[in-house]
Design a protein around this motif. Structure first.
Motif, PDB file in Angstrom:
ATOM      1  N   ALA B  35      31.531   7.361 -42.933  1.00 33.23           N
ATOM      2  CA  ALA B  35      31.464   7.261 -41.460  1.00 33.23           C
ATOM      3  C   ALA B  35      31.250   5.803 -41.045  1.00 33.23           C
ATOM      4  O   ALA B  35      30.501   5.077 -41.690  1.00 33.23           O
ATOM      5  CB  ALA B  35      30.326   8.111 -40.951  1.00 33.23           C
ATOM      6  N   PRO B  36      31.925   5.369 -39.974  1.00 35.38           N
ATOM      7  CA  PRO B  36      31.734   3.985 -39.536  1.00 35.38           C
ATOM      8  C   PRO B  36      30.326   3.736 -39.001  1.00 35.38           C
ATOM      9  O   PRO B  36      29.670   4.651 -38.513  1.00 35.38           O
ATOM     10  CB  PRO B  36      32.782   3.825 -38.439  1.00 35.38           C
ATOM     11  N   ILE B  37      29.905   2.486 -39.121  1.00 32.96           N
ATOM     12  CA  ILE B  37      28.600   2.105 -38.558  1.00 32.96           C
ATOM     13  C   ILE B  37      28.808   1.850 -37.068  1.00 32.96           C
ATOM     14  O   ILE B  37      29.699   1.089 -36.695  1.00 32.96           O
ATOM     15  CB  ILE B  37      28.077   0.832 -39.252  1.00 32.96           C
ATOM     16  N   GLU B  38      27.986   2.501 -36.259  1.00 36.66           N
ATOM     17  CA  GLU B  38      28.129   2.349 -34.799  1.00 36.66           C
ATOM     18  C   GLU B  38      26.950   1.581 -34.221  1.00 36.66           C
ATOM     19  O   GLU B  38      25.799   1.893 -34.514  1.00 36.66           O
ATOM     20  CB  GLU B  38      28.220   3.733 -34.140  1.00 36.66           C
ATOM     21  N   ILE B  39      27.265   0.577 -33.445  1.00 34.72           N
ATOM     22  CA  ILE B  39      26.197  -0.157 -32.741  1.00 34.72           C
ATOM     23  C   ILE B  39      26.434   0.030 -31.249  1.00 34.72           C
ATOM     24  O   ILE B  39      27.459  -0.418 -30.725  1.00 34.72           O
ATOM     25  CB  ILE B  39      26.212  -1.653 -33.100  1.00 34.72           C
ATOM     26  N   GLN B  40      25.499   0.684 -30.598  1.00 34.46           N
ATOM     27  CA  GLN B  40      25.679   0.958 -29.168  1.00 34.46           C
ATOM     28  C   GLN B  40      25.261  -0.276 -28.360  1.00 34.46           C
ATOM     29  O   GLN B  40      24.096  -0.662 -28.360  1.00 34.46           O
ATOM     30  CB  GLN B  40      24.854   2.179 -28.769  1.00 34.46           C
TER      31      GLN B  40
END
Lengths: 271, 245
Positions: B35-40
């Motif tokens: 899963a991609p790393i998500e930075i909000q």
């Protein structure tokens, strides 16, 4: 007044006058291409002349090597092969790495995707045209008719667009795994020897011939050799493969352009 | 399209509604699978900016200021929510708005005027106005753009972009590149802009600048919009609630 609606699915831009907008977008595309060219030729004394000199000298070196050292007797045939294979190598790599920059530095305003599409097509066409100039000269010197002047550049541009489109198909993977670009370059090198670039299909034997028969590149170079030089290799081609290449040409070309907007939008938040 | 144009006729220049923006990257494993790393970066941001307003965007580094301006400029994809802008939106980020480094500022301006649709009969006066704003002397036409100092290059970028007369101008730390004299000139230019009814959004760390130039400010903190009000109140809020904590 231009209204823009930005959402997850798209960046929708309204336009007051389509004709004016298209003209402006074409100007912008021309600027992007010019900027790319200027970045390449910036420090050279001969400037833009290198666009023509570079592929011409490159081709002449190969011409020398394969005529003098390898005793290939037909420079016209060799020149057609070299020009097209150079187009393959450069346009394939360019297409595969084209996700890296979608703006060419026009940062003030968001450029419509069609500006990028125009610019990409214009750049590939220009690059392929420059590649073909040396070949046209050699063919004219070797006594071919004036028909080579329009046809060789057109063939070179079609060849360039085909391989650029193929490159674009794998550009998302290259963005994720940049290492793939190295393999694309090696593939281009392999195509140099695994195709009838240096020797016409009629002179190839064994595995080289078998690989060449299924190589899309063959379907660009052999018809050209038949048309300009009367080489008979074209009659050994497999028509079904030819149709697949033709279909694949249009399919990758249209899909590559169609996907550009989606890819551009998606990759804007990826690092 | 019809719905949008009716909705926006003579109304706000910028409408941001429930805007969420995330940046993604592949996991740093060898095969980069999973899963991609998500930075909000922005969380559920909503506001409206009317024509002629000058709004400062305040916040610490990483608060989401640049992301917000990039989203309004149409450069990045929202995860959800919408941004609607009315009029030509230009973003000025840093010193270089996309000029070619090995051409002079003058040659760049001539080329870019064409690209940004400055009418032919106005190009000379356009060039004069940029040159006058920049005050670079001979360096404007004799020196490569790359050979200019950051401050000088910033003047060219600012002078060029503002002379294009956008309806919405987004400035991301642009005024920070110049000296006091440049800032004063830029402020005057920005004031002229607002008088004409154009909209400006400025992302800045300079609280004085925010108070002096802007009538309104929003404060971002960790991707959230935590304050929206007059610029002096926003500065006070920023100093007391964000900086102190």
């Amino acid at each position: 007044m231009a209204i823009r609606k930005i959402s997850h699915s798209q960046c929708f831009e309204g336009s007051e006058d389509l004709k004016v907008a298209l003209q402006l977008d074409f100007l912008r595309a021309k600027y992007i291409v010019k900027k790319k060219n200027l970045a390449i030729i910036k420090s050279y004394k001969f400037g833009a002349l290198w666009n023509i000199l570079d592929p011409m000298l490159y081709s002449l070196v190969y011409l020398f090597v394969f005529i003098v050292i390898r005793f290939n007797t037909n420079p016209s045939s060799l020149m057609i092969g070299i020009v097209l294979i150079r187009g393959l190598q450069q346009c394939l790599v360019y297409g595969a790495s084209s996700n890296l920059d979608f703006t060419a530095g026009l940062k003030i305003e968001r450029m419509r995707t069609r500006v990028i599409v125009f610019a990409e097509l214009l750049y590939i066409s220009k690059l392929s045209f420059y590649h073909s100039i040396g070949c046209v000269l050699i063919l004219l010197i070797m006594g071919n008719g004036l028909i080579v002047i329009p046809l060789i550049p057109i063939l070179s541009i079609l060849n360039g667009l085909f391989w650029y489109s193929c490159g674009r198909m794998i550009s998302p993977q290259v963005k994720t795994y940049p290492d793939i670009l190295h393999f694309v370059k090696y593939f281009g090198m392999l195509m140099f020897f695994g195709s009838p670039a240096l020797y016409p299909l009629s002179q190839t034997r064994g595995l080289h011939r078998l690989v060449s028969l299924y190589n899309p590149f063959t379907y660009f170079v052999e018809p050209a050799r038949w048309f300009f030089l009367g080489d008979k290799g074209v009659f050994d081609l497999i028509p079904e493969v030819g149709f697949i290449v033709l279909f694949f040409f249009f399919f990758t070309f249209i899909l590559g352009i169609w996907l550009m907007d989606k890819q551009r939008w998606k990759w804007s938040v990826w690092s | 399209m019809e719905v949008v144009s009716v909705e926006l006729k003579d109304k706000p220049s910028i409408i941001v509604e429930a805007l969420n923006i995330s940046y993604y990257s592949k996991p740093k494993t060898i095969i980069r699978m999973g899963a991609p790393i998500e930075i909000q970066a922005l969380k559920n941001i909503s506001f409206r900016i009317n024509k002629g307003e000058c709004v400062a965007v305040l916040g610490k580094n990483g608060a989401g200021k640049s992301t917000l301006l990039e989203a309004i400029g149409g450069h990045i994809r929202p995860k959800s929510g919408t941004v609607i802008t009315n009029g030509k939106v230009y973003t000025l980020k840093g010193a270089n708005p996309g000029l070619i480094p090995h051409l002079s500022a003058k040659d760049n301006i001539i080329m870019m005027a064409n690209v940004y649709a400055v009418p032919k009969d106005e190009r000379e006066s356009f060039l004069d106005s940029v040159e006058k704003f920049c005050e670079l002397g001979n360096a404007f036409s004799d020196r490569d753009y790359s050979a200019l100092s950051t401050g000088m290059a910033g003047r060219v970028g600012f002078g060029f972009t503002t002379s294009l007369n956008p309806q919405v101008l987004l400035m991301d730390e642009t005024l920070g590149v110049g000296d006091e004299e440049f800032r004063k000139k830029a402020e005057v230019k920005a004031m002229d802009f607002m008088k004409k009814g154009e909209t400006i959004m400025i992302s800045t760390h300079s609280l004085n600048l925010a108070k002096k130039m802007c009538t309104r400010a929003i404060v971002l903190h960790e991707g959230n919009l935590v304050f929206d009000g007059s610029s002096s109140d926003a500065v006070q809020y920023y100093l007391e609630e964000i900086i102190k904590t």
